[in-house]
Write an enzyme that holds these catalytic residues in place. Structure first.
Site, PDB file in Angstrom:
ATOM      1  N   ASP A   1      41.942  11.412  28.788  1.00 48.84           N
ATOM      2  CA  ASP A   1      42.912  12.367  29.307  1.00 48.84           C
ATOM      3  C   ASP A   1      44.165  11.671  29.831  1.00 48.84           C
ATOM      4  OD1 ASP A   1      43.729  15.060  30.230  1.00 48.84           O
ATOM      5  OD2 ASP A   1      43.524  14.148  32.222  1.00 48.84           O
TER       6      ASP A   1
ATOM      7  N   ARG B   1       0.858  -1.192   0.000  1.00 49.09           N
ATOM      8  CA  ARG B   1       0.000   0.000   0.000  1.00 49.09           C
ATOM      9  C   ARG B   1       0.893   1.241   0.000  1.00 49.09           C
ATOM     10  NH1 ARG B   1      -5.010   1.539   0.735  1.00 49.09           N
ATOM     11  NH2 ARG B   1      -5.683  -0.588   1.173  1.00 49.09           N
TER      12      ARG B   1
END
Length: 544
Positions: free
Chosen positions: A492, A98
Site C-alpha cells: 500500500d 513395484r
C-alpha cells in the site's frame, strides 16, 4: 523446489507395505549412487509406483460405499512419464520397481507399462500388488510382458466375509487368480492379509494352512492407523500375538533368515510348500533398513510412507526439466528423509482421526480441524484443552523494484517510513486475527514481535513475526496474520511508485507447545537475508 503436502490412499499404503543425462546400466551390478542415498547411509534401490487412484472394490477400511472423488486423468502420470521416471531411477541405482494403486489392473495401459519397464537395462525385477479380481483374464499377458512378482491382497478366506468387507462379489475369482499364479510358476505368489481383531484374526491358521498346500507366501500385515479405516487400538493384532496363535497349532513353526532390506519377517511350517511373513509396521518398525521410495499416481515423490511432504516430479517434467534437473530434485528430497517415522509406529494412534469422507479425499491421514462430520465449517471447541505456553513464528517476503529499494533505504517515500509502519501494522493485525479469520478464537496474547528488514541485494523486504500466549490453542494464525498484514502495508505504501511488487513466501516457520508438539520448518533458505529487527517494536499485551 516445490514441496506440496499430500497423502497417499489407504489402499496404496497397505500395498506399499505388503510387497521392497540418462545413463543406462550395462547389466553389471550398479554401485550405489549418491543421488539416492540419504544422510543416514541408506541407499534406495526399490521404487514403488502407484498407477491409479481408482479401485474396483470398496473395502470398508479404505473408502465409502459410493467411492470418492478422483483426480482428473490429466493430473495422472502418462505411460511415457512413468517410463521416464523409471529410467531415471534405474540409472541412479534402482533395481526393483513395484506397481501399485489404487488397483493397477484397472489401468488399460498396464501391459504396455510393464513391457516398457522390462526394456530398461539394469532393472532386475518388476512386481505388482493387486486385489486379484481380474488376474484370470490378465495374468498370462502380464507375465508375457515381463511381470516377475505378483502380490495379491486378500483379507479373508470366506466368500461371505469378502463380500461384506469389500462390498463386492469376487472372492472365487481372486482364489482362481492365486491358483493361476502358482500354475504359471510365480515363485511364490504372495498373499497380503491385513489382520484385524474381530474380523479375520480367527482365520490366521487357515491362511497358514494354505502354505502347506500351495507355494504361496502369506504375509500378515499389522493393522495400521490411517484415516478412513476406523482405526482402534483394540483392533490391532500384533506380530507376537500372531506367532503365539500359530505355534499353538504348529509348535515347530520357526523363523527363517531375512535379507537386510526385507520388511517381512519370514517364518515357515516344517515341510510346507510355502512360507509365512509378518509385516510389523506397528510393533517393530524397520526404518533403519528402509530402501524404498514411492511415486504417487499424480507424480509426487514420497521418501517415507508416513511422511506428509511430497515433491512433484510430474510438474517438474511438464515444466521442461531435464534429467539432470529431475535427479537433483530427487536427490534433495532423499537427503531430507528422516531417520525414522515422525513417531514410533506403535504410538501413532493419537495422530490419526477419522475424516469426513464428504470433506476430504480418502487418502488424507488427518482430519481437518475446522470441518465437522457432515463437511460443514465449525469452530473448534477448546474447552477441554489445558492451558500451556505457546509460541509461533512466521515470515513473508515482499519483492521490490530497484527504485523502491533505494527509496525505502533513504526513507524517501511520501507516505513515510515503510519498515516502521509495516511493523506496527503487523502487530495490530495479529491482535485482530479473530476478527479477520472467521473460525479463529479470540486469544489473550502475551507478546507480539514483528521485524521488517530491507535486503538491498535481493531487492526485497523480509518480514518476521513472533507471537506468544498462555492459552488453550495455538497462535500460528496470529503470527501468519502479522506478516501478511505487514506485507500488504508495504504494498500500500509503495504502490504509488510501482505496482511491480510481489508478496511471497508467507509461511509458518515454527511453533512450540500444544498437543501436536513443536514444529520447525527446515527447508527455508533465506540466502543472505539480514533478519535482524529494524526499529523492532515489542508489544506486551495484557488483555487484547
Amino acid at each position: 523446489m516445490m514441496l506440496r503436502p499430500k497423502f497417499s490412499s489407504l489402499s496404496m499404503i497397505y500395498r506399499n507395505y505388503g510387497a521392497g543425462t540418462q545413463k543406462f546400466a550395462t547389466g553389471a551390478k550398479k554401485e550405489p549412487l549418491p543421488s539416492l542415498s540419504d544422510t543416514f547411509g541408506r541407499f534406495h534401490s526399490y521404487l514403488r509406483i502407484s498407477l491409479t487412484e481408482r479401485c474396483n472394490l470398496r473395502c470398508q477400511y479404505c473408502m465409502p460405499a459410493e467411492g470418492v472423488a478422483l483426480s482428473p486423468k490429466s493430473e495422472l502420470l502418462t505411460t511415457e512419464e512413468i517410463a521416464r521416471i523409471a529410467r531415471l531411477f534405474v540409472a541412479n541405482g534402482v533395481d526393483k520397481i513395484r506397481l501399485t494403486g489404487g488397483e493397477p489392473t484397472v489401468r488399460r495401459d498396464l501391459i504396455d507399462i510393464i513391457a516398457s519397464l522390462k526394456s530398461i537395462e539394469g532393472l532386475e525385477t518388476v512386481a505388482m500388488t493387486t486385489n486379484g479380481l481380474v488376474l484370470t483374464r490378465q495374468l498370462v499377458a502380464l507375465q508375457r510382458a515381463g511381470l516377475d512378482i505378483i502380490n495379491v491382497s486378500l483379507d479373508t478366506l470366506s466368500a461371505d466375509k469378502f463380500e461384506r468387507i469389500t462390498r463386492r462379489k469376487g472372492w472365487d475369482r481372486v482364489m482362481m487368480g492365486i491358483d493361476l499364479g502358482v500354475q504359471l510358476g510365480f515363485n511364490p505368489v504372495k498373499i497380503n492379509c491385513v489382520v484385524m481383531k474381530g474380523f479375520n484374526d480367527n482365520e490366521i491358521c487357515d491362511f497358514v494352512r494354505l502354505t502347506e498346500e500351495k507355494n504361496v507366501d502369506v504375509r500378515f500385515i499389522e493393522y495400521m492407523p490411517f484415516s478412513g479405516n476406523k482405526w482402534e487400538m483394540e483392533k490391532m493384532v500384533s506380530y507376537k500375538e500372531m506367532v503365539e496363535k500359530i505355534r499353538k497349532r504348529w509348535p515347530d513353526f520357526h523363523a527363517l533368515r531375512n535379507g537386510p532390506n526385507d520388511t517381512s519377517k519370514a517364518w515357515k511350517v516344517p515341510g510346507a510348500m510355502g512360507q509365512v511373513g509378518f509385516i510389523t509396521s506397528m510393533s517393530e518398525h524397520f526404518c533403519g533398513s528402509c530402501n524404498r521410495l514411492r511415486i504417487t499416481a499424480d507424480g509426487n515423490l514420497k521418501v517415507c510412507l508416513f511422511g506428509n511432504t511430497e515433491v512433484s516430479l510430474r510438474d517438474a517434467m511438464r515444466a521442461g526439466s531435464s534429467d539432470d534437473d529431475l535427479t537433483a530434485l530427487i536427490s534433495a528430497a532423499v537427503k531430507r528423509k528422516k531417520k525414522q517415522h515422525a513417531a514410533e509406529p506403535r504410538n501413532l494412534s493419537h495422530l490419526f482421526q477419522r475424516p469426513s469422507m464428504n470433506s476430504v479425499r480418502f487418502y488424507s491421514t488427518r482430519k481437518l480441524s475446522h470441518v465437522d462430520d457432515d463437511g460443514k465449517a465449525k469452530m473448534v471447541d477448546v474447552g477441554g484443552k489445558r492451558v500451556s505456553a505457546r509460541t509461533a513464528t512466521a515470515m513473508a517476503t515482499v519483492k521490490l523494484t530497484f527504485e523502491l529499494t533505494k527509496l525505502i533505504r533513504e526513507n524517501g517515500l511520501k507516505k513515510g517510513d515503510v519498515l516502521s509502519v509495516a511493523q506496527l501494522a503487523g502487530i495490530v493485525g495479529a491482535k485482530r486475527t479473530s476478527e479477520l479469520i472467521p473460525l479463529c478464537h479470540n486469544i489473550v496474547l502475551n507478546s507480539i514481535k514483528v521485524s521488517a528488514s530491507l535486503d538491498e541485494g535481493g531487492q526485497c523486504i523480509v518480514l518476521n513475526s513472533v507471537v506468544s500466549c498462555d492459552g488453550k490453542t495455538g497462535v500460528e494464525m496470529e503470527a501468519l496474520t502479522a506478516v501478511s498484514v505487514a506485507a500488504l502495508t508495504v504494498y500500500d505504501m509503495c504502490k504509488a511508485i510501482s505496482h511491480d511488487i510481489t508478496i511471497s513466501n508467507i509461511m509458518l516457520t515454527g511453533k512450540t507447545g500444544g498437543r501436536s508438539g513443536d514444529y520447525k520448518r527446515e527447508e527455508i533458505n533465506l540466502r543472505s537475508y539480514d533478519t535482524s529487527p529494524i526499529n523492532t517494536e515489542q508489544v506486551t499485551v495484557g488483555a487484547v
